[in-house]
Design a protein around this motif. Structure first.
Motif, PDB file in Angstrom:
ATOM      1  N   MET A   1       0.848  -1.206   0.000  1.00  0.00           N
ATOM      2  CA  MET A   1       0.000   0.000   0.000  1.00  0.00           C
ATOM      3  C   MET A   1       0.879   1.251   0.000  1.00  0.00           C
ATOM      4  O   MET A   1       2.016   1.234   0.452  1.00  0.00           O
ATOM      5  CB  MET A   1      -0.896   0.013   1.241  1.00  0.00           C
ATOM      6  CG  MET A   1      -1.922  -1.105   1.301  1.00  0.00           C
ATOM      7  SD  MET A   1      -3.113  -0.879   2.657  1.00  0.00           S
ATOM      8  CE  MET A   1      -1.996  -0.960   4.066  1.00  0.00           C
ATOM      9  N   LYS A  28     -14.328   5.096   4.932  1.00  0.00           N
ATOM     10  CA  LYS A  28     -13.670   4.294   5.968  1.00  0.00           C
ATOM     11  C   LYS A  28     -14.180   2.852   5.978  1.00  0.00           C
ATOM     12  O   LYS A  28     -13.436   1.927   6.322  1.00  0.00           O
ATOM     13  CB  LYS A  28     -13.869   4.935   7.341  1.00  0.00           C
ATOM     14  CG  LYS A  28     -13.079   6.222   7.530  1.00  0.00           C
ATOM     15  CD  LYS A  28     -13.271   6.786   8.928  1.00  0.00           C
ATOM     16  CE  LYS A  28     -12.391   8.015   9.158  1.00  0.00           C
ATOM     17  NZ  LYS A  28     -12.558   8.585  10.517  1.00  0.00           N
ATOM     18  N   ARG A  30     -14.822   1.167   3.416  1.00  0.00           N
ATOM     19  CA  ARG A  30     -14.381   0.461   2.219  1.00  0.00           C
ATOM     20  C   ARG A  30     -12.875   0.279   2.120  1.00  0.00           C
ATOM     21  O   ARG A  30     -12.371  -0.184   1.084  1.00  0.00           O
ATOM     22  CB  ARG A  30     -14.878   1.203   0.973  1.00  0.00           C
ATOM     23  CG  ARG A  30     -16.391   1.349   0.889  1.00  0.00           C
ATOM     24  CD  ARG A  30     -16.800   1.942  -0.441  1.00  0.00           C
ATOM     25  NE  ARG A  30     -16.475   1.031  -1.533  1.00  0.00           N
ATOM     26  CZ  ARG A  30     -17.300   0.122  -2.021  1.00  0.00           C
ATOM     27  NH1 ARG A  30     -18.512  -0.014  -1.502  1.00  0.00           N
ATOM     28  NH2 ARG A  30     -16.941  -0.656  -3.020  1.00  0.00           N
ATOM     29  N   THR A  31     -12.136   0.635   3.140  1.00  0.00           N
ATOM     30  CA  THR A  31     -10.684   0.512   3.060  1.00  0.00           C
ATOM     31  C   THR A  31     -10.083   0.154   4.405  1.00  0.00           C
ATOM     32  O   THR A  31     -10.642   0.479   5.462  1.00  0.00           O
ATOM     33  CB  THR A  31     -10.045   1.824   2.553  1.00  0.00           C
ATOM     34  OG1 THR A  31      -8.627   1.649   2.428  1.00  0.00           O
ATOM     35  CG2 THR A  31     -10.342   2.984   3.489  1.00  0.00           C
ATOM     36  N   ASN A  32      -8.936  -0.500   4.363  1.00  0.00           N
ATOM     37  CA  ASN A  32      -8.193  -0.814   5.576  1.00  0.00           C
ATOM     38  C   ASN A  32      -7.165   0.263   5.899  1.00  0.00           C
ATOM     39  O   ASN A  32      -6.547   0.228   6.965  1.00  0.00           O
ATOM     40  CB  ASN A  32      -7.482  -2.165   5.424  1.00  0.00           C
ATOM     41  CG  ASN A  32      -8.467  -3.323   5.410  1.00  0.00           C
ATOM     42  OD1 ASN A  32      -9.451  -3.316   6.146  1.00  0.00           O
ATOM     43  ND2 ASN A  32      -8.206  -4.320   4.578  1.00  0.00           N
ATOM     44  N   GLN A  33      -6.955   1.183   4.990  1.00  0.00           N
ATOM     45  CA  GLN A  33      -6.007   2.260   5.226  1.00  0.00           C
ATOM     46  C   GLN A  33      -6.652   3.370   6.051  1.00  0.00           C
ATOM     47  O   GLN A  33      -7.859   3.634   5.932  1.00  0.00           O
ATOM     48  CB  GLN A  33      -5.503   2.833   3.893  1.00  0.00           C
ATOM     49  CG  GLN A  33      -4.558   1.889   3.155  1.00  0.00           C
ATOM     50  CD  GLN A  33      -4.066   2.488   1.855  1.00  0.00           C
ATOM     51  OE1 GLN A  33      -4.431   2.051   0.776  1.00  0.00           O
ATOM     52  NE2 GLN A  33      -3.214   3.505   1.954  1.00  0.00           N
ATOM     53  N   ILE A  92      -4.526   7.662   3.697  1.00  0.00           N
ATOM     54  CA  ILE A  92      -5.298   8.368   2.685  1.00  0.00           C
ATOM     55  C   ILE A  92      -5.534   9.781   3.198  1.00  0.00           C
ATOM     56  O   ILE A  92      -6.185   9.982   4.220  1.00  0.00           O
ATOM     57  CB  ILE A  92      -6.637   7.656   2.421  1.00  0.00           C
ATOM     58  CG1 ILE A  92      -6.373   6.255   1.858  1.00  0.00           C
ATOM     59  CG2 ILE A  92      -7.492   8.473   1.449  1.00  0.00           C
ATOM     60  CD1 ILE A  92      -7.567   5.338   1.920  1.00  0.00           C
ATOM     61  N   LYS A 210      -8.607  -0.662  -6.008  1.00  0.00           N
ATOM     62  CA  LYS A 210      -7.924  -1.621  -5.156  1.00  0.00           C
ATOM     63  C   LYS A 210      -7.891  -1.154  -3.700  1.00  0.00           C
ATOM     64  O   LYS A 210      -7.813  -1.968  -2.779  1.00  0.00           O
ATOM     65  CB  LYS A 210      -6.500  -1.872  -5.652  1.00  0.00           C
ATOM     66  CG  LYS A 210      -6.446  -2.565  -7.003  1.00  0.00           C
ATOM     67  CD  LYS A 210      -5.009  -2.818  -7.430  1.00  0.00           C
ATOM     68  CE  LYS A 210      -4.952  -3.534  -8.771  1.00  0.00           C
ATOM     69  NZ  LYS A 210      -3.556  -3.769  -9.196  1.00  0.00           N
ATOM     70  N   THR A 211      -7.910   0.155  -3.507  1.00  0.00           N
ATOM     71  CA  THR A 211      -7.865   0.711  -2.153  1.00  0.00           C
ATOM     72  C   THR A 211      -9.238   0.678  -1.502  1.00  0.00           C
ATOM     73  O   THR A 211      -9.362   0.291  -0.340  1.00  0.00           O
ATOM     74  CB  THR A 211      -7.344   2.170  -2.190  1.00  0.00           C
ATOM     75  OG1 THR A 211      -6.032   2.180  -2.766  1.00  0.00           O
ATOM     76  CG2 THR A 211      -7.285   2.753  -0.783  1.00  0.00           C
ATOM     77  N   PHE A 212     -10.261   1.074  -2.264  1.00  0.00           N
ATOM     78  CA  PHE A 212     -11.617   1.135  -1.696  1.00  0.00           C
ATOM     79  C   PHE A 212     -12.427  -0.070  -2.212  1.00  0.00           C
ATOM     80  O   PHE A 212     -13.328   0.059  -3.032  1.00  0.00           O
ATOM     81  CB  PHE A 212     -12.285   2.447  -2.084  1.00  0.00           C
ATOM     82  CG  PHE A 212     -11.584   3.647  -1.492  1.00  0.00           C
ATOM     83  CD1 PHE A 212     -11.803   4.019  -0.176  1.00  0.00           C
ATOM     84  CD2 PHE A 212     -10.692   4.382  -2.256  1.00  0.00           C
ATOM     85  CE1 PHE A 212     -11.150   5.129   0.371  1.00  0.00           C
ATOM     86  CE2 PHE A 212     -10.035   5.477  -1.707  1.00  0.00           C
ATOM     87  CZ  PHE A 212     -10.263   5.839  -0.396  1.00  0.00           C
ATOM     88  N   ASN A 213     -12.071  -1.241  -1.700  1.00  0.00           N
ATOM     89  CA  ASN A 213     -12.674  -2.483  -2.168  1.00  0.00           C
ATOM     90  C   ASN A 213     -13.499  -3.159  -1.092  1.00  0.00           C
ATOM     91  O   ASN A 213     -13.636  -4.380  -1.052  1.00  0.00           O
ATOM     92  CB  ASN A 213     -11.588  -3.444  -2.660  1.00  0.00           C
ATOM     93  CG  ASN A 213     -10.575  -3.776  -1.565  1.00  0.00           C
ATOM     94  OD1 ASN A 213     -10.717  -3.305  -0.434  1.00  0.00           O
ATOM     95  ND2 ASN A 213      -9.587  -4.561  -1.899  1.00  0.00           N
ATOM     96  N   GLY A 215     -12.802  -2.933   2.168  1.00  0.00           N
ATOM     97  CA  GLY A 215     -11.968  -3.272   3.315  1.00  0.00           C
ATOM     98  C   GLY A 215     -11.373  -4.662   3.264  1.00  0.00           C
ATOM     99  O   GLY A 215     -10.856  -5.166   4.245  1.00  0.00           O
TER     100      GLY A 215
END
Length: 216
Positions: A1, A28, A30-33, A92, A210-213, A215
């Protein structure tokens, strides 16, 4: 990432800050970042002090170039204190306004010159630009009507400018959109709040699938 930098832009009354507040929990989910949100001018202690000077209704005599330089100074400190650390930590980073605002408001609105204001800010940001900019489009008439309805008694120094100033700001934003089609995505901000949020979310997911998939 790796870190992602997203900026939100729009004329006064576009409602981008309200949209951001509604959009944040959806992102938040939709992502683990980690998602970091900040604003300009401001966003860090020194930059917030500069913000108070820039927007104070008691500083009407401020020179236009002084105003542009103060925005660039606040941006530089915000970049050092908040944006770069977030990106280096693979977060992000979402900023409510960035360099496009200065080009539109001071370069176009104040008629200092787009090229001149861009050069000031090139020095301040040293090559750091958003990966994606969401521009919330609203006509000056609609934007100002919203401002007067929501907080006419607390309008800041720029919001109090006449319609021709805000028209120049809007026109300059349109030129920036034409010149940066790969970075700036326009969202119609005169739709219902729910549709504006949905369109902004869709634009971000499409750019960073790929980022907002979800989570995963």
């Amino acid at each position: 990432m790796s870190g992602i930098f997203i900026s939100f832009e729009g004329s006064d009354g576009a409602g981008k800050t309200t949209v951001l507040n509604s959009l944040l929990p959806l992102l938040k989910q939709r992502t683990n970042q980690e998602v970091i949100v900040s604003r300009e001018p401001g966003g860090s202690p020194i930059s917030e002090k500069i913000r108070k000077i820039i927007l104070s209704i008691h500083d009407q005599e401020m020179d236009n170039r002084t105003e542009a330089l103060l925005y660039a100074a606040a941006r530089r400190q915000h970049l050092i204190d908040v944006i770069l650390p977030a990106l280096k930590s693979d977060k992000i980073m979402i900023s409510d306004r960035f360099v496009d605002s200065s080009i539109a408001y001071q370069g176009g609105g104040r008629q200092i010159g787009v090229k001149e204001v861009a050069e000031i800010n090139d020095f301040a940001i040293n090559g750091t630009m958003p990966d994606l900019t969401i521009y919330f489009d609203v006509t000056p008439e609609v934007g100002l009507a919203r401002i007067r309805k929501d907080h006419e008694d607390t309008m800041d120094r720029l919001e109090q400018e006449k319609i021709d100033f805000h028209q120049r700001v809007h026109d300059t934003y349109q030129k920036l959109i034409e010149e940066n089609p790969n970075r700036i995505v326009t969202v119609n901000a005169e739709q219902t709040p729910e549709k504006v949020v949905a369109d902004a979310l869709d634009a971000i997911i499409k750019r960073f699938p790929k980022t907002f998939n979800g989570g995963k």
